[in-house]
Write a protein that holds these residues in place. Structure first.
Motif, PDB file in Angstrom:
ATOM      1  N   ASN A 150       0.814  -1.222   0.000  1.00  0.00           N
ATOM      2  CA  ASN A 150       0.000   0.000   0.000  1.00  0.00           C
ATOM      3  C   ASN A 150       0.845   1.267   0.000  1.00  0.00           C
ATOM      4  O   ASN A 150       2.073   1.205   0.058  1.00  0.00           O
TER       5      ASN A 150
ATOM      6  N   LYS B 138      -8.232  -0.887   1.724  1.00  0.00           N
ATOM      7  CA  LYS B 138      -7.190   0.135   1.784  1.00  0.00           C
ATOM      8  C   LYS B 138      -5.854  -0.447   2.236  1.00  0.00           C
ATOM      9  O   LYS B 138      -4.812  -0.231   1.602  1.00  0.00           O
TER      10      LYS B 138
ATOM     11  N   ASP C 179      -6.517  -1.032  -4.626  1.00  0.00           N
ATOM     12  CA  ASP C 179      -6.409  -0.118  -5.776  1.00  0.00           C
ATOM     13  C   ASP C 179      -5.190  -0.409  -6.643  1.00  0.00           C
ATOM     14  O   ASP C 179      -5.094   0.088  -7.775  1.00  0.00           O
TER      15      ASP C 179
END
Length: 314
Positions: A89, A285, A290
């Motif tokens: 991340n 997250k 993503d």
């Protein structure tokens, strides 16, 4: 004459050896223990449908981290700064950049590349709770008697809210019969996911066991917490972190758990704020949803292409 033939054969043999060495050291047969932890390498092999036994051209982050996510001390192992790292991340990326590591690609956690994460939604037992205590490993010393006795004392305070309580122990602690009996005598079930080293079944075991429970909790923010959130389980943090009972190697004095920071960041996960919901977005997250890549993109960035072999000899 004989000596000339012998020399030519030796040279040919040497070329063949160098060819094989170049192929197998640079392209094939993954041997990096960090890439093999929890079966991560095999997850990507299955995800990309790769036929050849390619190796990854860098190092995977093998667990959730509030810090850089690199599997060694970045302050001391400066010789590794040119290696390629695949992290989860944005937080891991920024921390790694601060330590001077530039060759980084964000791909998210290998966990998010597993299939069937949402299957069997209705198979769980109502009000069943699965607990993931913070655990010791091969590199840390754990004060088992103090830490786990405190955990049991805390669990007993909330047991009336649940119909079944299961405790998941790391393999090292699971092999301790006295520790297992500490939970069994209280009426709790005890399970383990198995060893983490080169174990393709670890995360499938995790998914299978988590699916059977409605609730998941831990005393500490960890991979298991965010995996379970990603699976849309009702997850909460409870009991006071057991990290105080672990004597860690001294790696620059950094806080490897940072319980207070993440308690402030995600107050909705704390038991005292628990609203009986799954906060799936937090799992996405922290696991880097993503940044998930397609099978084609993974092959490109890992170098899992036939042309990679050709490029070695051009």
């Amino acid at each position: 004459m004989f000596q000339t033939i012998r020399t030519k054969l030796y040279r040919k043999k040497r070329k063949i050896y160098q060819f094989n060495e170049k192929i197998f050291q640079n392209i094939f047969w993954e041997k990096n223990i960090d890439n093999l932890y929890y079966g991560h390498y095999y997850i990507f092999k299955n995800y990309t449908n790769a036929i050849l036994p390619y190796k990854i051209n860098g190092e995977l982050q093998h667990g959730w981290s509030n810090d850089h996510g690199i599997a060694f001390n970045p302050d001391k192992n400066i010789e590794h700064k040119n290696l390629r790292f695949y992290l989860w991340n944005k937080n891991n990326l920024n921390k790694s950049l601060n330590y001077g590591y530039k060759n980084i690609e964000l791909i998210g956690a290998p966990f998010i590349y597993l299939p069937n994460l949402y299957n069997h939604k209705k198979e769980f037992l109502s009000k069943s709770l699965l607990i993931f205590p913070l655990h010791s490993d091969e590199f840390d010393y754990f004060d088992i008697d103090t830490g786990y006795n405190a955990l049991v004392k805390n669990i007993k305070k909330i047991r009336s809210f649940f119909s079944l309580i299961t405790v998941s122990l790391v393999w090292k602690d699971y092999n301790n019969k006295n520790l297992v009996n500490l939970f069994l005598k209280e009426g709790f079930k005890v399970v383990t996911m198995g060893r983490r080293d080169n174990n393709p079944n670890f995360l499938p075991n995790f998914i299978k066991i988590v699916h059977k429970h409605e609730y998941v909790c831990s005393d500490t923010f960890s991979s298991a917490v965010f995996y379970s959130l990603f699976m849309r389980k009702k997850v909460f943090i409870y009991g006071g972190t057991m990290s105080k009972y672990i004597e860690q190697k001294k790696w620059g004095g950094r806080n490897f758990y940072d319980h207070d920071k993440y308690s402030n960041l995600y107050p909705e996960l704390l038991w005292e704020n628990f609203d009986d919901k799954s906060h799936h977005a937090i799992g996405e997250k922290e696991l880097g949803w993503d940044y998930k890549k397609s099978p084609k993109e993974i092959c490109e960035i890992f170098g899992w292409r036939y042309r990679s072999i050709i490029n070695l000899f051009t």
